[in-house]
Design a protein around this motif. Structure first.
Motif, PDB file in Angstrom:
ATOM      1  N   ASN A 102       0.836  -1.194   0.000  1.00 42.06           N
ATOM      2  CA  ASN A 102       0.000   0.000   0.000  1.00 42.06           C
ATOM      3  C   ASN A 102       0.874   1.249   0.000  1.00 42.06           C
ATOM      4  OD1 ASN A 102       0.552   0.947   2.688  1.00 42.06           O
ATOM      5  ND2 ASN A 102      -0.887  -0.554   3.486  1.00 42.06           N
ATOM      6  N   VAL A 103       0.252   2.392  -0.175  1.00 43.95           N
ATOM      7  CA  VAL A 103       0.989   3.651  -0.329  1.00 43.95           C
ATOM      8  C   VAL A 103       1.872   3.940   0.882  1.00 43.95           C
ATOM      9  CG1 VAL A 103       0.738   6.151  -0.567  1.00 43.95           C
ATOM     10  CG2 VAL A 103      -0.720   4.627  -1.893  1.00 43.95           C
ATOM     11  N   SER A 152       3.069   1.906   3.166  1.00 45.01           N
ATOM     12  CA  SER A 152       4.151   0.917   3.275  1.00 45.01           C
ATOM     13  C   SER A 152       5.259   1.228   2.279  1.00 45.01           C
ATOM     14  CB  SER A 152       3.613  -0.489   3.026  1.00 45.01           C
ATOM     15  OG  SER A 152       2.705  -0.868   4.042  1.00 45.01           O
ATOM     16  N   THR A 153       4.894   1.547   1.048  1.00 39.99           N
ATOM     17  CA  THR A 153       5.872   1.873   0.023  1.00 39.99           C
ATOM     18  C   THR A 153       6.660   3.124   0.407  1.00 39.99           C
ATOM     19  OG1 THR A 153       4.475   0.862  -1.664  1.00 39.99           O
ATOM     20  CG2 THR A 153       6.174   2.379  -2.426  1.00 39.99           C
ATOM     21  N   LEU A 154       5.974   4.144   0.916  1.00 40.06           N
ATOM     22  CA  LEU A 154       6.656   5.364   1.362  1.00 40.06           C
ATOM     23  C   LEU A 154       7.619   5.074   2.506  1.00 40.06           C
ATOM     24  CD1 LEU A 154       3.862   8.081   1.288  1.00 40.06           C
ATOM     25  CD2 LEU A 154       5.981   8.072  -0.011  1.00 40.06           C
ATOM     26  N   ALA A 155       7.201   4.258   3.451  1.00 41.37           N
ATOM     27  CA  ALA A 155       8.069   3.940   4.593  1.00 41.37           C
ATOM     28  C   ALA A 155       9.329   3.220   4.131  1.00 41.37           C
ATOM     29  CB  ALA A 155       7.311   3.097   5.617  1.00 41.37           C
ATOM     30  N   ILE A 156       9.194   2.291   3.206  1.00 43.12           N
ATOM     31  CA  ILE A 156      10.360   1.567   2.690  1.00 43.12           C
ATOM     32  C   ILE A 156      11.299   2.536   1.976  1.00 43.12           C
ATOM     33  CG2 ILE A 156      11.128  -0.144   0.988  1.00 43.12           C
ATOM     34  CD1 ILE A 156       8.499  -1.698   1.685  1.00 43.12           C
ATOM     35  N   GLU A 157      10.756   3.385   1.120  1.00 47.39           N
ATOM     36  CA  GLU A 157      11.583   4.354   0.393  1.00 47.39           C
ATOM     37  C   GLU A 157      12.275   5.315   1.352  1.00 47.39           C
ATOM     38  OE1 GLU A 157       8.940   6.248  -2.380  1.00 47.39           O
ATOM     39  OE2 GLU A 157       8.749   4.446  -3.602  1.00 47.39           O
ATOM     40  N   ASN A 158      11.540   5.824   2.336  1.00 40.31           N
ATOM     41  CA  ASN A 158      12.130   6.771   3.292  1.00 40.31           C
ATOM     42  C   ASN A 158      13.205   6.116   4.146  1.00 40.31           C
ATOM     43  OD1 ASN A 158      10.620   8.972   2.435  1.00 40.31           O
ATOM     44  ND2 ASN A 158       8.953   8.549   3.856  1.00 40.31           N
ATOM     45  N   LEU A 159      12.991   4.872   4.549  1.00 43.11           N
ATOM     46  CA  LEU A 159      13.995   4.185   5.354  1.00 43.11           C
ATOM     47  C   LEU A 159      15.247   3.905   4.535  1.00 43.11           C
ATOM     48  CD1 LEU A 159      14.833   3.001   8.028  1.00 43.11           C
ATOM     49  CD2 LEU A 159      13.676   0.874   7.374  1.00 43.11           C
ATOM     50  N   GLU A 160      15.089   3.525   3.283  1.00 41.98           N
ATOM     51  CA  GLU A 160      16.253   3.291   2.430  1.00 41.98           C
ATOM     52  C   GLU A 160      17.053   4.585   2.243  1.00 41.98           C
ATOM     53  OE1 GLU A 160      14.480   1.465  -1.023  1.00 41.98           O
ATOM     54  OE2 GLU A 160      14.625  -0.534  -0.133  1.00 41.98           O
ATOM     55  N   LYS A 161      16.366   5.707   2.028  1.00 42.12           N
ATOM     56  CA  LYS A 161      17.044   7.002   1.906  1.00 42.12           C
ATOM     57  C   LYS A 161      17.771   7.352   3.204  1.00 42.12           C
ATOM     58  CE  LYS A 161      13.706   8.997  -1.290  1.00 42.12           C
ATOM     59  NZ  LYS A 161      12.614   9.990  -1.406  1.00 42.12           N
ATOM     60  N   PHE A 221       0.068  -3.518  15.905  1.00 44.29           N
ATOM     61  CA  PHE A 221      -1.253  -3.544  15.295  1.00 44.29           C
ATOM     62  C   PHE A 221      -1.429  -2.431  14.265  1.00 44.29           C
ATOM     63  CE2 PHE A 221      -1.640  -5.430  19.505  1.00 44.29           C
ATOM     64  CZ  PHE A 221      -2.158  -6.663  19.172  1.00 44.29           C
ATOM     65  N   VAL A 222      -0.404  -1.584  14.120  1.00 43.18           N
ATOM     66  CA  VAL A 222      -0.439  -0.458  13.193  1.00 43.18           C
ATOM     67  C   VAL A 222       0.800  -0.536  12.306  1.00 43.18           C
ATOM     68  CG1 VAL A 222      -0.352   2.055  13.028  1.00 43.18           C
ATOM     69  CG2 VAL A 222      -1.635   0.992  14.886  1.00 43.18           C
ATOM     70  N   THR A 223       0.601  -0.334  11.017  1.00 49.68           N
ATOM     71  CA  THR A 223       1.728  -0.301  10.092  1.00 49.68           C
ATOM     72  C   THR A 223       1.637   0.966   9.263  1.00 49.68           C
ATOM     73  OG1 THR A 223       0.548  -1.489   8.358  1.00 49.68           O
ATOM     74  CG2 THR A 223       1.858  -2.813   9.900  1.00 49.68           C
ATOM     75  N   PRO A 224       2.759   1.418   8.745  1.00 47.78           N
ATOM     76  CA  PRO A 224       4.103   0.922   8.939  1.00 47.78           C
ATOM     77  C   PRO A 224       4.615   1.213  10.353  1.00 47.78           C
ATOM     78  CG  PRO A 224       4.026   2.581   7.166  1.00 47.78           C
ATOM     79  CD  PRO A 224       2.689   2.509   7.769  1.00 47.78           C
ATOM     80  N   ALA A 225       5.465   0.321  10.823  1.00 43.96           N
ATOM     81  CA  ALA A 225       6.081   0.454  12.140  1.00 43.96           C
ATOM     82  C   ALA A 225       7.541   0.039  12.031  1.00 43.96           C
ATOM     83  CB  ALA A 225       5.364  -0.420  13.158  1.00 43.96           C
ATOM     84  N   LEU A 226       8.417   0.919  12.477  1.00 45.58           N
ATOM     85  CA  LEU A 226       9.850   0.621  12.477  1.00 45.58           C
ATOM     86  C   LEU A 226      10.276   0.297  13.899  1.00 45.58           C
ATOM     87  CD1 LEU A 226      12.637   0.506  11.088  1.00 45.58           C
ATOM     88  CD2 LEU A 226      12.871   2.945  11.639  1.00 45.58           C
ATOM     89  N   GLU A 227      10.770  -0.909  14.089  1.00 48.29           N
ATOM     90  CA  GLU A 227      11.290  -1.332  15.388  1.00 48.29           C
ATOM     91  C   GLU A 227      12.811  -1.228  15.350  1.00 48.29           C
ATOM     92  OE1 GLU A 227      10.833  -5.047  18.463  1.00 48.29           O
ATOM     93  OE2 GLU A 227      10.722  -5.475  16.320  1.00 48.29           O
ATOM     94  N   ILE A 228      13.363  -0.443  16.272  1.00 43.56           N
ATOM     95  CA  ILE A 228      14.809  -0.326  16.400  1.00 43.56           C
ATOM     96  C   ILE A 228      15.219  -1.253  17.539  1.00 43.56           C
ATOM     97  CG2 ILE A 228      16.755   1.190  16.917  1.00 43.56           C
ATOM     98  CD1 ILE A 228      13.714   2.894  15.740  1.00 43.56           C
ATOM     99  N   LEU A 229      15.880  -2.347  17.203  1.00 41.05           N
ATOM    100  CA  LEU A 229      16.279  -3.340  18.202  1.00 41.05           C
ATOM    101  C   LEU A 229      17.641  -3.015  18.807  1.00 41.05           C
ATOM    102  CD1 LEU A 229      15.113  -6.447  16.199  1.00 41.05           C
ATOM    103  CD2 LEU A 229      14.013  -5.510  18.227  1.00 41.05           C
ATOM    104  N   TYR A 242       6.270   4.902  14.301  1.00 40.33           N
ATOM    105  CA  TYR A 242       5.131   4.549  13.454  1.00 40.33           C
ATOM    106  C   TYR A 242       4.963   5.582  12.347  1.00 40.33           C
ATOM    107  CZ  TYR A 242       3.976   1.410  17.255  1.00 40.33           C
ATOM    108  OH  TYR A 242       4.022   0.415  18.199  1.00 40.33           O
ATOM    109  N   GLY A 243       4.497   5.126  11.195  1.00 41.42           N
ATOM    110  CA  GLY A 243       4.217   6.033  10.090  1.00 41.42           C
ATOM    111  C   GLY A 243       5.161   5.825   8.931  1.00 41.42           C
ATOM    112  N   THR A 244       5.164   6.795   8.031  1.00 38.95           N
ATOM    113  CA  THR A 244       5.920   6.670   6.783  1.00 38.95           C
ATOM    114  C   THR A 244       7.385   7.049   6.914  1.00 38.95           C
ATOM    115  OG1 THR A 244       5.333   8.902   6.094  1.00 38.95           O
ATOM    116  CG2 THR A 244       3.865   7.098   5.385  1.00 38.95           C
TER     117      THR A 244
END
Length: 93
Positions: free
Chosen positions: A18-19, A21-30, A60-68, A77-79
């Motif tokens: 979904n939009v 999720s795609t934004l979160a992946i792109e933003n994290l890669e950048k 229970f909410v996506t996108p979610a980035l977990e920093i371990l 949470y968020g994009t």
């Protein structure tokens, strides 16, 4: 998180392609490209394909980035477009 070669362990939970999720992946890669003072172990978890992974973590909410790593870690949470929210975890922003 000072010093070179800091290892970050990241898990990005998304819901398919979904939009948001795609934004979160792109933003994290950048973000990972911009912060070259660390190495990272990134795993993207699609909760539509592997819901048990998210449920075990209480996500229970996506996108979610977990920093371990590094400790103490955290959750964003968020994009991943708000640098003010990311700054505590990525000080090189």
């Amino acid at each position: 998180m000072s010093g070179d070669n800091t290892l970050m362990v990241l898990r990005l939970y998304v819901a398919g392609k979904n939009v948001n999720s795609t934004l979160a992946i792109e933003n994290l890669e950048k973000l990972c490209r911009r912060c070259n003072s660390f190495e990272y172990d990134l795993k993207i978890v699609d909760v539509l394909k592997n819901p048990e992974n998210a449920l075990e973590k209480g996500i229970f909410v996506t996108p979610a980035l977990e920093i371990l790593e590094p400790a103490p870690g955290g959750m964003v949470y968020g994009t991943l477009s708000d640098s003010a929210v990311l700054k505590p975890f990525f000080p090189n922003l």
